[in-house]
Design a protein around this motif. Structure first.
Motif, mmCIF file in Angstrom:
data_model
loop_
_atom_site.group_PDB
_atom_site.id
_atom_site.type_symbol
_atom_site.label_atom_id
_atom_site.label_comp_id
_atom_site.label_asym_id
_atom_site.label_seq_id
_atom_site.Cartn_x
_atom_site.Cartn_y
_atom_site.Cartn_z
ATOM 1 N N GLY A 21 0.808 -1.216 0.000
ATOM 2 C CA GLY A 21 0.000 0.000 0.000
ATOM 3 C C GLY A 21 0.843 1.268 0.000
ATOM 4 O O GLY A 21 0.475 2.264 0.622
ATOM 5 N N VAL A 22 1.996 1.205 -0.652
ATOM 6 C CA VAL A 22 2.876 2.370 -0.770
ATOM 7 C C VAL A 22 3.120 2.646 -2.246
ATOM 8 O O VAL A 22 2.756 1.848 -3.099
ATOM 9 C CB VAL A 22 4.228 2.140 -0.038
ATOM 10 C CG1 VAL A 22 4.003 1.909 1.450
ATOM 11 C CG2 VAL A 22 4.998 0.976 -0.644
ATOM 12 N N SER A 23 3.751 3.760 -2.543
ATOM 13 C CA SER A 23 4.019 4.081 -3.941
ATOM 14 C C SER A 23 5.311 3.402 -4.411
ATOM 15 O O SER A 23 6.197 3.104 -3.608
ATOM 16 C CB SER A 23 4.141 5.593 -4.129
ATOM 17 O OG SER A 23 5.325 6.068 -3.521
ATOM 18 N N GLU A 24 5.398 3.207 -5.706
ATOM 19 C CA GLU A 24 6.629 2.671 -6.286
ATOM 20 C C GLU A 24 7.780 3.644 -6.028
ATOM 21 O O GLU A 24 8.913 3.216 -5.787
ATOM 22 C CB GLU A 24 6.463 2.453 -7.790
ATOM 23 C CG GLU A 24 5.526 1.321 -8.130
ATOM 24 C CD GLU A 24 5.389 1.130 -9.623
ATOM 25 O OE1 GLU A 24 6.416 0.841 -10.280
ATOM 26 O OE2 GLU A 24 4.261 1.277 -10.126
ATOM 27 N N LYS A 25 7.488 4.927 -6.069
ATOM 28 C CA LYS A 25 8.512 5.946 -5.828
ATOM 29 C C LYS A 25 9.076 5.810 -4.416
ATOM 30 O O LYS A 25 10.285 5.900 -4.212
ATOM 31 C CB LYS A 25 7.917 7.341 -6.034
ATOM 32 C CG LYS A 25 8.909 8.453 -5.863
ATOM 33 C CD LYS A 25 8.263 9.801 -6.124
ATOM 34 C CE LYS A 25 9.265 10.927 -5.906
ATOM 35 N NZ LYS A 25 8.664 12.237 -6.146
ATOM 36 N N TRP A 26 8.203 5.589 -3.432
ATOM 37 C CA TRP A 26 8.667 5.425 -2.054
ATOM 38 C C TRP A 26 9.600 4.223 -1.961
ATOM 39 O O TRP A 26 10.646 4.294 -1.315
ATOM 40 C CB TRP A 26 7.475 5.254 -1.106
ATOM 41 C CG TRP A 26 7.924 5.114 0.317
ATOM 42 C CD1 TRP A 26 8.151 6.119 1.200
ATOM 43 C CD2 TRP A 26 8.217 3.900 1.004
ATOM 44 N NE1 TRP A 26 8.570 5.600 2.391
ATOM 45 C CE2 TRP A 26 8.621 4.234 2.298
ATOM 46 C CE3 TRP A 26 8.185 2.556 0.651
ATOM 47 C CZ2 TRP A 26 8.987 3.279 3.244
ATOM 48 C CZ3 TRP A 26 8.549 1.605 1.592
ATOM 49 C CH2 TRP A 26 8.945 1.974 2.879
ATOM 50 N N LEU A 27 9.218 3.121 -2.591
ATOM 51 C CA LEU A 27 10.067 1.932 -2.568
ATOM 52 C C LEU A 27 11.425 2.221 -3.193
ATOM 53 O O LEU A 27 12.462 1.816 -2.671
ATOM 54 C CB LEU A 27 9.403 0.775 -3.326
ATOM 55 C CG LEU A 27 8.441 -0.088 -2.554
ATOM 56 C CD1 LEU A 27 7.799 -1.109 -3.483
ATOM 57 C CD2 LEU A 27 9.103 -0.771 -1.385
ATOM 58 N N ALA A 28 11.418 2.898 -4.327
ATOM 59 C CA ALA A 28 12.663 3.202 -5.027
ATOM 60 C C ALA A 28 13.560 4.089 -4.168
ATOM 61 O O ALA A 28 14.778 3.910 -4.130
ATOM 62 C CB ALA A 28 12.366 3.876 -6.361
ATOM 63 N N GLN A 29 12.966 5.037 -3.461
ATOM 64 C CA GLN A 29 13.742 5.964 -2.650
ATOM 65 C C GLN A 29 14.160 5.384 -1.310
ATOM 66 O O GLN A 29 15.114 5.856 -0.705
ATOM 67 C CB GLN A 29 12.961 7.258 -2.441
ATOM 68 C CG GLN A 29 12.793 8.050 -3.707
ATOM 69 C CD GLN A 29 11.924 9.290 -3.526
ATOM 70 O OE1 GLN A 29 11.168 9.401 -2.557
ATOM 71 N NE2 GLN A 29 12.016 10.212 -4.470
ATOM 72 N N SER A 30 13.442 4.363 -0.849
ATOM 73 C CA SER A 30 13.767 3.784 0.452
ATOM 74 C C SER A 30 15.117 3.074 0.418
ATOM 75 O O SER A 30 15.819 3.038 1.416
ATOM 76 C CB SER A 30 12.670 2.820 0.909
ATOM 77 O OG SER A 30 12.627 1.682 0.072
ATOM 78 N N GLY A 31 15.462 2.529 -0.735
ATOM 79 C CA GLY A 31 16.771 1.915 -0.901
ATOM 80 C C GLY A 31 17.098 0.883 0.151
ATOM 81 O O GLY A 31 16.220 0.281 0.751
ATOM 82 N N LYS A 32 18.375 0.710 0.393
ATOM 83 C CA LYS A 32 18.816 -0.319 1.334
ATOM 84 C C LYS A 32 18.686 0.107 2.780
ATOM 85 O O LYS A 32 18.774 -0.716 3.680
ATOM 86 C CB LYS A 32 20.263 -0.696 1.039
ATOM 87 C CG LYS A 32 21.236 0.427 1.255
ATOM 88 C CD LYS A 32 22.648 0.006 0.957
ATOM 89 C CE LYS A 32 23.563 1.203 1.190
ATOM 90 N NZ LYS A 32 24.951 0.850 1.103
ATOM 91 N N ASP A 33 18.491 1.401 3.030
ATOM 92 C CA ASP A 33 18.492 1.899 4.407
ATOM 93 C C ASP A 33 17.182 1.694 5.152
ATOM 94 O O ASP A 33 17.169 1.646 6.371
ATOM 95 C CB ASP A 33 18.850 3.390 4.427
ATOM 96 C CG ASP A 33 20.258 3.639 3.917
ATOM 97 O OD1 ASP A 33 21.116 2.758 4.111
ATOM 98 O OD2 ASP A 33 20.490 4.700 3.315
ATOM 99 N N PHE A 34 16.073 1.613 4.446
ATOM 100 C CA PHE A 34 14.811 1.528 5.174
ATOM 101 C C PHE A 34 13.854 0.456 4.662
ATOM 102 O O PHE A 34 13.277 -0.274 5.443
ATOM 103 C CB PHE A 34 14.089 2.883 5.164
ATOM 104 C CG PHE A 34 12.789 2.826 5.914
ATOM 105 C CD1 PHE A 34 12.773 2.680 7.280
ATOM 106 C CD2 PHE A 34 11.583 2.868 5.248
ATOM 107 C CE1 PHE A 34 11.574 2.582 7.982
ATOM 108 C CE2 PHE A 34 10.379 2.778 5.934
ATOM 109 C CZ PHE A 34 10.383 2.642 7.309
ATOM 110 N N GLY A 35 13.651 0.358 3.389
ATOM 111 C CA GLY A 35 12.646 -0.546 2.836
ATOM 112 C C GLY A 35 13.029 -2.005 2.911
ATOM 113 O O GLY A 35 14.070 -2.366 3.457
#
Length: 63
Positions: A21-35
């Motif tokens: 339930g999140v955006s693709e952009k959020w996933l892309a920006q989360s990177g290795k540090d959070f997502g």
């Protein structure tokens, strides 16, 4: 029927975004540090379904 066809082991970013339930952009920006952990196969980013589920469980917050 082959069970692997019903639920793939690796999901693309769009599939994970819908699942969480999140955006693709959020996933892309989360990177290795959070997502959730991700893999690169050639030029494609993929997420292992078990890793996504485990990561999601760890995001539980107490209110």
């Amino acid at each position: 029927m082959n069970e692997e066809l019903l639920e793939p082991e690796y999901l693309n970013r769009k599939q994970v975004a819908v699942l969480l339930g999140v955006s693709e952009k959020w996933l892309a920006q989360s990177g290795k540090d959070f997502g959730p952990p991700r893999f690169r196969f050639g030029g494609m980013i993929r997420y292992h379904i078990a890793d996504v589920r485990n990561w999601a469980r760890q995001q539980k917050v107490s209110v």
